[in-house]
Structures are given as structure tokens and as C-alpha cells.
Design an enzyme around this catalytic site. Structure first.
Site, PDB file in Angstrom:
ATOM      1  CG  ASP A 198      -2.469   0.070   8.662  1.00  0.00           C
ATOM      2  OD1 ASP A 198      -3.091   1.107   8.773  1.00  0.00           O
ATOM      3  OD2 ASP A 198      -2.462  -0.770   8.033  1.00  0.00           O
TER       4      ASP A 198
ATOM      5  N   GLY B  62       0.834  -1.112   0.073  1.00  0.00           N
ATOM      6  CA  GLY B  62       0.074  -0.013  -0.063  1.00  0.00           C
ATOM      7  C   GLY B  62       0.991   1.131   0.078  1.00  0.00           C
TER       8      GLY B  62
ATOM      9  NE  ARG C  46      -1.916  -4.691  -1.957  1.00  0.00           N
ATOM     10  CZ  ARG C  46      -1.536  -4.076  -0.641  1.00  0.00           C
ATOM     11  NH1 ARG C  46      -0.699  -4.735   0.031  1.00  0.00           N
ATOM     12  NH2 ARG C  46      -2.047  -3.066  -0.110  1.00  0.00           N
TER      13      ARG C  46
ATOM     14  N   GLY D  34     -10.532  13.957  20.375  1.00  0.00           N
ATOM     15  CA  GLY D  34     -11.348  13.924  21.671  1.00  0.00           C
ATOM     16  C   GLY D  34     -12.656  13.063  21.322  1.00  0.00           C
TER      17      GLY D  34
ATOM     18  CG  ASP E  21       0.776  -2.505  10.404  1.00  0.00           C
ATOM     19  OD1 ASP E  21       1.743  -2.173   9.990  1.00  0.00           O
ATOM     20  OD2 ASP E  21      -0.070  -3.417   9.643  1.00  0.00           O
TER      21      ASP E  21
ATOM     22  CG  ASP F 294       3.988  -6.898   7.576  1.00  0.00           C
ATOM     23  OD1 ASP F 294       3.270  -6.851   6.530  1.00  0.00           O
ATOM     24  OD2 ASP F 294       3.254  -7.634   8.626  1.00  0.00           O
TER      25      ASP F 294
ATOM     26  NE  ARG G 127      -8.406  -5.120   6.399  1.00  0.00           N
ATOM     27  CZ  ARG G 127      -8.030  -4.826   5.236  1.00  0.00           C
ATOM     28  NH1 ARG G 127      -6.884  -5.087   4.774  1.00  0.00           N
ATOM     29  NH2 ARG G 127      -8.548  -3.677   4.604  1.00  0.00           N
TER      30      ARG G 127
ATOM     31  CD  GLU H 158      -9.412  -0.894   7.369  1.00  0.00           C
ATOM     32  OE1 GLU H 158      -8.094  -1.240   7.855  1.00  0.00           O
ATOM     33  OE2 GLU H 158      -9.631  -0.971   6.244  1.00  0.00           O
TER      34      GLU H 158
ATOM     35  CB  THR I  22       2.609   0.581   6.258  1.00  0.00           C
ATOM     36  OG1 THR I  22       1.293   0.548   6.688  1.00  0.00           O
ATOM     37  CG2 THR I  22       3.569   0.333   7.388  1.00  0.00           C
TER      38      THR I  22
END
Ligand code: ATP
Length: 343
Positions: free
Chosen positions: A147, A30, A91, A205, A149, A122, A191, A242, A145
Site C-alpha cells: 500500500d 500482509g 497476525r 489511463g 502507506d 506499521d 484502505r 478500497e 507492504t
């Protein structure tokens, strides 16, 4: 976050580092804001060290197809402030096969490319690691990325920009929530990790924050929103990652709450891909510049099969296999902050 720092001598190939004269760079998985700034940094660092730099289009798929061209310092003018990636991303299922990777290797040989900088997540690092093991091409990873993550860095490229994008959007949603006394469920990306929801939930908030790392349970959510209504709040924002663990999608959640809390008019907003776009924040531009330079210097110094990360403001290395397998945990202190702030 526990960060594994592995410095020097990580190379699993026998390339004489000083012999690295040609490096390829690609973006994969992504897209994320800051990827262009990282490409620019790789290209200009190569130029600084008199290494020829090659841009590989469409990630591993472009590598297989030989979509490779020379990039010089002027090829990356005026991209530091642009979202997306000038190299495009893709991809590639073909790269998951040995035959596909062999084709990619042959293309690198044809262009005499001796090292690769892979900017991605990853999955892209897994591909890069396998590729290095099979064909001996040194690979360095830059985590790109939104995210956040990935283990081995407190920040991935694009994460800071995405946080700012989400907070800005939720501020606007709050205006309409207040005007109509509405309860908004806002779904954000994440995700497997709740970093975006947790941080933007605090920053914007939000009354409730639902993340994959915690199972709040429907009943607790309902009770909490009831309490919030009773305490005098007329409108509310619930941030939903998500992959939150309640097990219902954001529309089902909203429906459930509307049925059980008829006082609220409930609306859903799914922010979606807009979170990935836009000009990178200053933080992401600086991070990308540092990571790009470090990746080139690592390959030059004979370090490979590692990912560049940032920890306490410093650039660090994490072996790719650790970056892939390790877990990027949420900051528990932030969970506590969010619980107190919603009172
Ligand atoms: P994002 O975090 O945005 O999903 P990512 O890098 O994790 O980014 P993936 O789609 O998982 O994205 O992986 C990108 C590409 O890396 C894949 O399309 C594939 O070409 C390659 N790749 C992933 N896993 C493997 C693997 N096990 N073997 C070979 N190549 C792989």
C-alpha cells in the site's frame, strides 16, 4: 513527502553493538513481493559480518512458539525472484499481550538472539517497538507492504511490483471495455491510502480515480462521466481505492452510475489479492537488498528502534514511533496530472 531523517544514536538499549552475534528476522502482517529478497539480504549481510542469522517463521506468532531456525547464505538461494515470504507471515493476537511478548522474549533468550529485523507494516512496527521497550531487544524495521502507506519512505517493499501488476491487469480490462463499450469500475487495494489507485490510474489511463484522500462526491463523478461520454469516449475505466471516500462500495457505485447513466454498460472488477503476489520487480529486489543490508549494519552499529526507508535514492532512518504515527501523504502533483489527463 516530508521525511524525518534521524541518524545514529537511536538505540534505546544498552547492548554493545559489536557484541551482536545473533540476529533474528521475521515477516509480519500482509505479505508483499520483495519480502524474500529482504530476507535474503539480511541473511547474507549477517554472513558477511559473521553474525549468525535465524529465521523466525509466521511472524510474532512463530516467535512465541519458538519456530526459529538457523539460516545461512545457501538457505536463501533462488528466492530473490519469488513473491510471498519463505518465512510465512501471520497476525498474532497473543503478541498484543504482555504475556505473549514475554513468551516471545524467552524464546529469543533460548536462541541467544540479540537483535531483530522486522519486515512488515506499521502494526508490526508497533509490536516491535513495544517489545524493544519492554525487553530491551533491539529492533530494526523494514517497510514491507504494497500500500505504500508508511511514513518515512517514498517506497515500501512490494509497492512498485503491485503497481506493475495492477497496470498490466487494467490494460487487459481496457481491451474488453473498448470491445463492448463498457464502463469498468476497477477496485484496487488501499484502505487508507490512494497511492496504488492514483499511480496506476494515471499509468493505465483511467478516466476517473477515487482515493481515500479526496471526496469526489457521487454527483461530480456522475457529471464527469457524462461529460466524458459526450466528448466521444465510448468506454471508460474508473480506478477505485478500497477506502475511497464516497462512502459506497464499488458495486454500489457501479449500480448508482448504471441507473443514472443508462448509456453505459457498467462492470466491476475487484483485483483483490492478486495485487500482492508475483515476482518482485527489479526496483523492489534492489530496494530489499539495500534495506536488508542497512538493517543489519544498523544493528551492528548500535542503532535500533528505527525503520529503514528510501528518500531521493538514499537509505534513511526514521524512529519507529514516527514511522507509525506519521502520515504518508499522496503526491498532489499527481492528482493534478490525473485531472488534466482525463480530458
Ligand atoms: P499490513 O500493512 O499488511 O496490515 P501490519 O504490520 O500493519 O501489515 P498488522 O496486522 O497491523 O499488520 O500487525 C501485524 C502484527 O503486529 C499483529 O498481528 C500483532 O501481532 C503485532 N501488533 C500490531 N499492533 C500491535 C500492538 N499494539 N502491540 C503488540 N503487537 C502488535
Amino acid at each position: 513527502m516530508l521525511i524525518c531523517t534521524a541518524i545514529l544514536n537511536m538505540s534505546t538499549n544498552n547492548t554493545d553493538s559489536s557484541a551482536i552475534k545473533r540476529i533474528g528476522v521475521l515477516t509480519s502482517g500482509g505479505d508483499a513481493p520483495g519480502m524474500n529478497a529482504a530476507i535474503r539480504a539480511v541473511v547474507r549481510s549477517c554472513a558477511y559480518y559473521k553474525i549468525q542469522c535465524f529465521g523466525i517463521k509466521r511472524g510474532y506468532q512463530g516467535m512465541i512458539a519458538g519456530d526459529i531456525s538457523r539460516l545461512g547464505p545457501r538457505s536463501v538461494n533462488n528466492i530473490i525472484n519469488k513473491g510471498g515470504t519463505i518465512l510465512k507471515s501471520a497476525r498474532s493476537d497473543e503478541f498484543r499481550t504482555k504475556e505473549g511478548r514475554k513468551k516471545a522474549f524467552e524464546q529469543l533468550i533460548e536462541h541467544e538472539i540479540q537483535g531483530l529485523v522486522v519486515i512488515g507494516g506499521d502494526g508490526s512496527f508497533t509490536g516491535g517497538m513495544i517489545f524493544q521497550k519492554e525487553f530491551g531487544i533491539p529492533v530494526m524495521g523494514i517497510p514491507g507492504t504494497i500500500d505504500n502507506d508508511i511514513y518515512g519512505t517514498s517506497h515500501t517493499l512490494g509497492y512498485d511490483t503491485a503497481l506493475n501488476t495492477v497496470v498490466e491487469a487494467v490494460d487487459k480490462i481496457r481491451d474488453t471495455a473498448i470491445s463492448h463499450n463498457r464502463l469498468f469500475f476497477v477496485e484496487v487495494m488501499g484502505r487508507d491510502a490512494g497511492h496504488i489507485a492514483l499511480n496506476t490510474g494515471i499509468g493505465a489511463g483511467a478516466e476517473e480515480i477515487l482515493i481515500p484522500e479526496e471526496d469526489m462526491g457521487l454527483d461530480r463523478l456522475l457529471q464527469s462521466l457524462k461529460r466524458s461520454k459526450k466528448s466521444g469516449k465510448l468506454s471508460s475505466i474508473v480506478m477505485v481505492a478500497e477506502g475511497d471516500k464516497i462512502g459506497k462500495n464499488v458495486f454500489q457505485l457501479a449500480e448508482y452510475i448504471e441507473e443514472n447513466l443508462p448509456d453505459y454498460e457498467v462492470r466491476v472488477s475487484v483485483l483483490g489479492h492478486m495485487q500482492r503476489g508475483g515476482a518482485p520487480s527489479c526496483f523492489d529486489r534492489v530496494l530489499a537488498s539495500r534495506m536488508g543490508l542497512k538493517a543489519v549494519e544498523a544493528l551492528r552499529d548500535g542503532i535500533s528502534a528505527n525503520m529503514i526507508g528510501i528518500s531521493d535514492g538514499k537509505m534513511i532512518f526514521t524512529p519507529l514511533d514516527k514511522a507509525i504515527k506519521g502520515e504518508s501523504t499522496i503526491n498532489r502533483d499527481l492528482v493534478r496530472v490525473s485531472e488534466i489527463m482525463r480530458l
